[in-house]
Motif scaffolding. Structure first.
Motif, short mmCIF file in Angstrom:
data_model
loop_
_atom_site.label_atom_id
_atom_site.label_comp_id
_atom_site.label_asym_id
_atom_site.label_seq_id
_atom_site.Cartn_x
_atom_site.Cartn_y
_atom_site.Cartn_z
N LEU A 134 -6.02 3.57 0.97
CA LEU A 134 -6.00 2.39 0.09
C LEU A 134 -7.42 1.87 -0.16
CD1 LEU A 134 -2.90 0.54 1.61
CD2 LEU A 134 -3.03 1.57 -0.66
N ASP A 180 -4.83 2.96 5.70
CA ASP A 180 -5.86 1.98 5.36
C ASP A 180 -7.01 2.63 4.62
OD1 ASP A 180 -4.39 0.00 6.54
OD2 ASP A 180 -5.47 0.05 8.46
N SER A 183 3.22 -3.02 8.37
CA SER A 183 2.01 -3.79 8.08
C SER A 183 1.93 -4.04 6.58
CB SER A 183 0.77 -3.02 8.56
OG SER A 183 0.59 -1.86 7.74
N SER A 184 1.10 -4.98 6.19
CA SER A 184 0.96 -5.29 4.77
C SER A 184 0.40 -4.09 4.00
CB SER A 184 0.04 -6.51 4.58
OG SER A 184 -1.26 -6.25 5.13
N GLN A 185 -0.44 -3.28 4.65
CA GLN A 185 -0.99 -2.10 3.99
C GLN A 185 0.09 -1.03 3.78
OE1 GLN A 185 -3.60 -3.54 2.76
NE2 GLN A 185 -5.00 -1.83 3.17
N GLU A 186 0.98 -0.91 4.74
CA GLU A 186 2.10 0.03 4.57
C GLU A 186 2.98 -0.39 3.39
OE1 GLU A 186 3.96 1.76 8.40
OE2 GLU A 186 3.12 -0.17 9.03
N ASP A 208 -9.19 1.66 -4.03
CA ASP A 208 -8.71 0.28 -4.02
C ASP A 208 -8.29 -0.15 -5.42
OD1 ASP A 208 -8.08 -2.29 -3.47
OD2 ASP A 208 -10.10 -2.90 -2.87
N LYS A 253 2.10 -2.15 0.88
CA LYS A 253 1.32 -1.96 -0.34
C LYS A 253 1.39 -0.50 -0.79
CE LYS A 253 -3.39 -2.75 -2.11
NZ LYS A 253 -4.74 -3.25 -1.73
#
Length: 288
Positions: free
Chosen positions: A164, A161, A239-242, A168, A244
């Motif tokens: 990212l 997290d 997770s969505s961050q993973e 960003d 991404k």
């Protein structure tokens, strides 16, 4: 109605098997009748045939002609019945042998199907054993991802997290570029920079992710729906961050196979939305 129609040929067949026995019975009755008739005629008309006199040979010849003329048709008929019975018995034996052979083939076919099913089950168990082992390895690799924030060590998902967040993709100003090619070039640079910056902590994590997906895709015993199920099962654990981070690594890779899978398996739908990220999702749809 259909039941009576189906049983009619069976009744006819059973009746045909009884015919030889009927003919044999009739032949025995006829033979006994003719034999009794011959004995009666011998006693009545040829009583002197067995006496020692000059007329005996002539009488015995007449008796032989008479007996042969009467018994020969009966014996011939009995022989014919015996031949017919032998043929029918041979056909019946052959039919029973065919039935046994057909039953043996059916049993063998059932055994082959059962064996194939057992092999399929064992293969699926073997696949899932490796699959879940890879998921455990992936979870361990996630815990091995580390980064620092103001002297504090972050591990696992919080570390991803932070990576990212500090770089960003949504901070890229793409609106100032009037041409899609310039936007794409800028986002390519971002993906390559992100990968170069975080290659060391994320390399094993990304490699395990690609290994899991390609292991599913290349497994020959799985059909397309089963492959889709296991890939989506794997992505449901992320997770969505993973997802991404994995996608950005795939977009910056020289090997397009993993990136193309995002398109083919519609894994792009698992990515979070964003102004820049949504444009980056279009990249697999064009030549890179």
């Amino acid at each position: 109605m259909e039941k009576s129609t189906a049983t009619a040929p069976k009744k006819i067949t059973e009746s045909l098997w009884r015919l030889p026995y009927l003919f044999i019975g009739i032949s025995i009755v006829l033979f006994m009748f003719v034999f009794s008739f011959v004995i009666f005629n011998i006693v009545k008309f040829y009583p002197r045939a067995f006496e020692s006199n000059q007329d005996s040979p002539s009488l015995l010849g007449q008796l032989g002609d008479f007996s042969g003329g009467v018994l020969n048709p009966i014996l011939s008929f009995a022989t014919l019945i015996g031949v017919i019975y032998t043929i029918i018995l041979s056909a019946k034996t052959s039919r029973q042998s065919d039935i046994r052979s057909a039953d043996a083939v059916d049993r063998q076919t059932d055994q082959i199907k059962l064996l194939a099913k057992q092999i399929e089950i064992l293969d699926r168990q073997s696949f899932e054993m490796v699959f879940f082992s890879l998921l455990q390895t992936h979870a361990r690799n996630l815990e091995a991802v580390q980064t620092d924030k103001n002297g504090e060590r972050l591990v696992g998902l919080p570390a991803i997290d932070l990576m990212l967040a500090t770089s960003d993709i949504e901070k890229i100003e793409i609106s100032q570029f009037p041409y899609a090619g310039e936007e794409r070039h800028l986002m390519d640079d971002y993906c390559k920079t992100f990968r170069k910056t975080h290659e060391q902590p994320l390399s094993h994590y990304y490699k395990t992710a690609t290994q899991i997906v390609f292991y599913i895709e290349k497994h020959l015993s799985l059909n397309d729906e089963q492959k889709k199920y296991y890939i989506e099962f794997y992505f449901s654990t992320l997770s969505s961050q993973e997802i991404k981070a994995i996608y950005i690594f795939a977009a910056s890779s020289d090997d397009d196979r993993f990136l193309n899978l995002f398109k083919e398996r519609k894994l792009i739908d698992w990515l979070p939305h964003g102004k820049v990220l949504d444009k980056l999702k279009l990249y697999p749809l064009t030549d890179r």
